[in-house]
Design an enzyme around this catalytic site. Structure first.
Site, PDB file in Angstrom:
ATOM      1  N   LEU A  15       0.818  -1.217   0.000  1.00  0.00           N
ATOM      2  CA  LEU A  15       0.000   0.000   0.000  1.00  0.00           C
ATOM      3  C   LEU A  15       0.852   1.268   0.000  1.00  0.00           C
ATOM      4  O   LEU A  15       0.340   2.363  -0.180  1.00  0.00           O
ATOM      5  CB  LEU A  15      -0.894   0.021   1.244  1.00  0.00           C
ATOM      6  CG  LEU A  15      -2.133  -0.863   1.179  1.00  0.00           C
ATOM      7  CD1 LEU A  15      -2.900  -0.766   2.491  1.00  0.00           C
ATOM      8  CD2 LEU A  15      -3.031  -0.460   0.025  1.00  0.00           C
ATOM      9  N   LYS A  17       3.480   1.806   2.594  1.00  0.00           N
ATOM     10  CA  LYS A  17       3.856   2.205   3.961  1.00  0.00           C
ATOM     11  C   LYS A  17       5.192   2.920   3.948  1.00  0.00           C
ATOM     12  O   LYS A  17       5.393   3.903   4.647  1.00  0.00           O
ATOM     13  CB  LYS A  17       4.015   0.942   4.833  1.00  0.00           C
ATOM     14  CG  LYS A  17       2.765   0.563   5.578  1.00  0.00           C
ATOM     15  CD  LYS A  17       3.062  -0.560   6.566  1.00  0.00           C
ATOM     16  CE  LYS A  17       3.754  -1.674   5.890  1.00  0.00           C
ATOM     17  NZ  LYS A  17       3.604  -2.993   6.231  1.00  0.00           N
ATOM     18  N   LYS A 186     -15.803   1.577  -0.214  1.00  0.00           N
ATOM     19  CA  LYS A 186     -16.097   0.628   0.868  1.00  0.00           C
ATOM     20  C   LYS A 186     -15.160   0.792   2.070  1.00  0.00           C
ATOM     21  O   LYS A 186     -13.935   0.734   1.913  1.00  0.00           O
ATOM     22  CB  LYS A 186     -15.985  -0.811   0.328  1.00  0.00           C
ATOM     23  CG  LYS A 186     -17.072  -1.164  -0.680  1.00  0.00           C
ATOM     24  CD  LYS A 186     -18.403  -1.124   0.032  1.00  0.00           C
ATOM     25  CE  LYS A 186     -19.528  -1.677  -0.805  1.00  0.00           C
ATOM     26  NZ  LYS A 186     -20.836  -1.468  -0.159  1.00  0.00           N
ATOM     27  N   THR A 187     -15.737   0.961   3.224  1.00  0.00           N
ATOM     28  CA  THR A 187     -14.904   1.166   4.420  1.00  0.00           C
ATOM     29  C   THR A 187     -14.752  -0.106   5.259  1.00  0.00           C
ATOM     30  O   THR A 187     -13.976  -0.136   6.202  1.00  0.00           O
ATOM     31  CB  THR A 187     -15.509   2.260   5.332  1.00  0.00           C
ATOM     32  OG1 THR A 187     -16.761   1.801   5.827  1.00  0.00           O
ATOM     33  CG2 THR A 187     -15.695   3.560   4.602  1.00  0.00           C
ATOM     34  N   CYS A 380      29.561  -1.891 -11.098  1.00  0.00           N
ATOM     35  CA  CYS A 380      30.026  -3.068 -10.375  1.00  0.00           C
ATOM     36  C   CYS A 380      30.251  -4.242 -11.342  1.00  0.00           C
ATOM     37  O   CYS A 380      31.237  -4.247 -12.061  1.00  0.00           O
ATOM     38  CB  CYS A 380      29.052  -3.400  -9.249  1.00  0.00           C
ATOM     39  SG  CYS A 380      29.837  -4.323  -7.935  1.00  0.00           S
ATOM     40  N   MET A 383      31.034  -2.961 -14.695  1.00  0.00           N
ATOM     41  CA  MET A 383      32.425  -2.519 -14.899  1.00  0.00           C
ATOM     42  C   MET A 383      33.330  -3.736 -15.082  1.00  0.00           C
ATOM     43  O   MET A 383      34.217  -3.750 -15.949  1.00  0.00           O
ATOM     44  CB  MET A 383      32.897  -1.714 -13.698  1.00  0.00           C
ATOM     45  CG  MET A 383      34.411  -1.662 -13.573  1.00  0.00           C
ATOM     46  SD  MET A 383      34.906  -0.681 -12.168  1.00  0.00           S
ATOM     47  CE  MET A 383      36.642  -0.970 -12.064  1.00  0.00           C
ATOM     48  N   HIS A 513      28.358   1.294  -6.233  1.00  0.00           N
ATOM     49  CA  HIS A 513      26.966   1.504  -6.661  1.00  0.00           C
ATOM     50  C   HIS A 513      26.543   2.953  -6.409  1.00  0.00           C
ATOM     51  O   HIS A 513      26.011   3.268  -5.336  1.00  0.00           O
ATOM     52  CB  HIS A 513      26.035   0.564  -5.885  1.00  0.00           C
ATOM     53  CG  HIS A 513      26.195  -0.865  -6.254  1.00  0.00           C
ATOM     54  ND1 HIS A 513      25.452  -1.462  -7.251  1.00  0.00           N
ATOM     55  CD2 HIS A 513      27.018  -1.820  -5.772  1.00  0.00           C
ATOM     56  CE1 HIS A 513      25.812  -2.731  -7.354  1.00  0.00           C
ATOM     57  NE2 HIS A 513      26.753  -2.982  -6.478  1.00  0.00           N
ATOM     58  N   GLU A 515      24.106   4.478  -7.499  1.00  0.00           N
ATOM     59  CA  GLU A 515      22.648   4.648  -7.423  1.00  0.00           C
ATOM     60  C   GLU A 515      22.121   4.767  -5.994  1.00  0.00           C
ATOM     61  O   GLU A 515      21.084   5.386  -5.768  1.00  0.00           O
ATOM     62  CB  GLU A 515      21.931   3.502  -8.163  1.00  0.00           C
ATOM     63  CG  GLU A 515      22.035   2.118  -7.545  1.00  0.00           C
ATOM     64  CD  GLU A 515      23.241   1.313  -8.020  1.00  0.00           C
ATOM     65  OE1 GLU A 515      24.245   1.930  -8.407  1.00  0.00           O
ATOM     66  OE2 GLU A 515      23.179   0.059  -7.984  1.00  0.00           O
TER      67      GLU A 515
HETATM   68  N1  GLN Z   1      29.395 -10.443  -8.711  1.00  0.00           N
HETATM   69  C1  GLN Z   1      30.341  -9.388  -8.641  1.00  0.00           C
HETATM   70  C2  GLN Z   1      31.167  -9.453  -7.368  1.00  0.00           C
HETATM   71  O1  GLN Z   1      30.778 -10.064  -6.416  1.00  0.00           O
HETATM   72  C3  GLN Z   1      29.671  -8.036  -8.786  1.00  0.00           C
HETATM   73  C4  GLN Z   1      28.721  -7.734  -7.696  1.00  0.00           C
HETATM   74  C5  GLN Z   1      27.810  -6.568  -8.009  1.00  0.00           C
HETATM   75  O2  GLN Z   1      27.624  -6.225  -9.155  1.00  0.00           O
HETATM   76  N2  GLN Z   1      27.211  -5.982  -6.999  1.00  0.00           N
HETATM   77  O3  GLN Z   1      32.212  -8.859  -7.309  1.00  0.00           O
END
Ligand code: GLN
Length: 538
Positions: A15, A17, A186-187, A380, A383, A513, A515
């Site tokens: 939902l 949370k 609907k409640t 990761c 690369m 990472h 991200e």
């Molecule tokens: N499998 C790779 C490692 O363990 C890359 C891991 C990943 O991409 N997070 O080094």
């Protein structure tokens, strides 16, 4: 003492949370309060580190190296407060701690039971490591009524009883469906859900009603009456057009106001919703788009690359474009399909990954991006595969590979001791997969005048890692002579952290990472730059 806000969910799962908790946290933070967010997960896994993305979405990694539930990613993205190891707990961890203590005789031979030993451990977790926070928002995973979440619900009941109502607030999030056939909202499911909660001793103070359309006053009154909650504390949350609208929507519904009122507090300053309004507008109004291909094992699962999907959207926001993800399943990707699959894309991203399946397709796609000068970002595993590709095709090391995938390969990627005889394995063994990786924040030194140096505008960065294998630094000179430079290294100069290709518009691989550190209100420079390059491609 901090004030504790417990968020439970009812009727159905998913939902929002996490999003509700994160939005409330933003609103409280922007009114001058110090906030901390926590998640209690009712499964028996000790941490989500070994859970498959097929079942559980991505594993989010914190600065201090905890592998956590992806909701912590929402929390961080909305509040910009870095989560810690101590902000996520699972039933598995709680039981494991209690059993460990029992084995050491820590309970002096007493019968060890769910109540009080498990619930006590949960209560310790709730308060652990809290110093000067004004609010701790604790989300309880699962849905009320699940057998699994019972010990957590019991623990928060006890917690409230011990610390009093002036310090604890219960928010219950429910679903209020609209029935097309009878044209009615609907409640009843909400009433039942609250009844369920009350049967285990918890009376919610605020009910958030998730609904597809606005809930008329009469129905809200009904919920207030049957669920024993003041009408002003029946808050509706109608589906938003983009998640970035959520803080605005909760503000309009006065969720933060009711929370502060409950604790008899006033805002210390006016909340600033303008940044959310600005990005909501960009996300909803932008017509221009850029196609980014992402090749991975789990691309078709909604939450498997959650932070990555978000970071790409943030990169789009920074460049005023919509990022259109072209998701390519790596498993059966044939070499002869790559050209056609990447035909209309302006950027290629290979995300993190584990295991052999689908790797050859990724390697071929990287080659295609390298040779055709398509912007490429390898994260990761992405690369690592770029290194393998370059070693095979440019350094002519035919057997180049990663020992993760082929023990007999020439290890351009491997565990450190596999390519450095003096190298220590810094990450345990494969026997126990939990917590054996290089995890969390590590520093990298960036080479002057490199692309990455210009992107970060800094010579030293810290990013989050989650991997076991490393790029073999013994071949550094060979790679660099052919134009692939190691532009970011660990401070001891041993571990390659960033690679970039010269004579290519944008080709960067990072061992970490990025991200995890991108925020909608502060897009990550690497993603902004990648999207910018992709936007300019062709
Ligand atoms: N499998 C790779 C490692 O363990 C890359 C891991 C990943 O991409 N997070 O080094």
């Amino acid at each position: 003492m901090a004030r504790y806000i417990f968020v439970t969910g009812g009727v159905v799962s998913s939902l929002g949370k996490g999003l509700s908790s994160a939005s409330l946290a933003y609103l409280l933070k922007s009114q001058g309060y110090k906030v901390r967010l926590r998640k209690m997960d009712p499964y028996l896994n000790v941490d989500p580190g070994t859970m498959s993305p097929f079942q559980h979405g991505e594993v989010f990694v914190t600065d201090d190296g905890a592998e956590t539930d992806l909701d912590l990613g929402h929390y961080e993205r909305f509040t910009n407060i870095s989560s810690k190891q101590s902000d996520n707990i699972t039933t598995g961890r709680i039981y494991s701690d209690v059993i460990k203590k029992e084995r050491k005789g820590g309970y002096l031979g007493k019968t060890v039971q769910v109540i009080p030993h498990i619930t006590n451990r949960i209560k310790e977790f709730i308060k652990k490591d809290i110093t000067n926070e004004d609010f701790v928002i604790c989300e309880i995973g699962g849905t009320v009524g699940d057998i699994e979440s019972l010990p957590f619900v019991e623990a928060i009941r006890q917690f409230s009883n011990e610390h009093g109502k002036s310090k604890t607030l219960f928010i219950h999030l429910t679903f209020v469906p609209f029935l097309k056939s009878s044209d009615e909202i609907k409640t009843k499911p909400t009433q039942h859900s609250v009844k369920e909660l009350r049967s285990i001793g918890i009376q919610p103070d605020i009910i958030i009603c998730r609904s597809q359309q606005s809930i008329p006053l009469d129905q809200r009154k009904k919920i207030s009456l049957f669920c024993n909650v003041p009408i002003d504390n029946v808050i509706e949350t109608v589906d938003v057009r983009t998640i970035y609208e959520a803080p605005i929507s909760f503000y309009n519904q006065k969720l933060d106001k009711q929370v502060l009122k409950f604790f008899k507090l006033k805002p210390k300053k006016r909340p600033n919703l303008n940044p959310w309004k600005k990005i909501t507008k960009i996300v909803l109004k932008t017509k221009k788009f850029v196609n980014i291909a992402i090749i991975g094992k789990y691309v078709n699962l909604k939450d498997a690359y959650k932070s990555l999907d978000e970071a790409l959207v943030h990169g789009g926001i920074a460049n005023n474009v919509k990022v259109n993800l072209v998701r390519i399943e790596s498993d059966n990707l044939k070499n002869n399909e790559i050209k056609s699959k990447l035909k209309n894309v302006s950027g290629l991203l290979i995300p993190g990954g584990f295991g052999k399946r689908g790797t050859e397709g990724k390697i071929s796609a990287i080659r295609f991006a390298r040779e055709n000068k398509i912007p490429f970002l390898g994260i990761c595993f992405g690369m690592q595969m770029a290194i393998v590709e370059f070693a095979r095709n440019k350094l002519k090391i035919n057997k180049a590979g990663s020992t993760e995938l082929d023990k007999k390969c020439y290890p351009v990627i491997g565990l450190i001791n596999e390519w450095d005889k003096d190298g220590k394995i810094i990450k345990g063994t494969d026997k126990d997969l939990g917590g054996t990786m290089r995890l969390g924040l590590y520093e990298a030194k960036l080479r002057n005048n490199s692309a990455i140096n210009r992107i970060y505008k800094s010579n030293s960065i810290k990013e989050r890692h989650r991997h076991r294998y490393e790029v073999n630094n013994k071949l550094k000179n060979q790679f660099e002579n052919k134009g692939l430079i190691f532009s970011g290294m660990s401070p001891d100069n041993k571990l390659p952290e960033i690679i970039e290709l010269q004579n290519h518009p944008w080709f960067i691989g990072v061992q970490f990472h990025p991200e995890f550190k991108s925020r909608p209100l502060a897009p990550h420079p690497l993603f902004s730059s990648f999207i910018k390059a992709s936007k300019n491609h062709k």
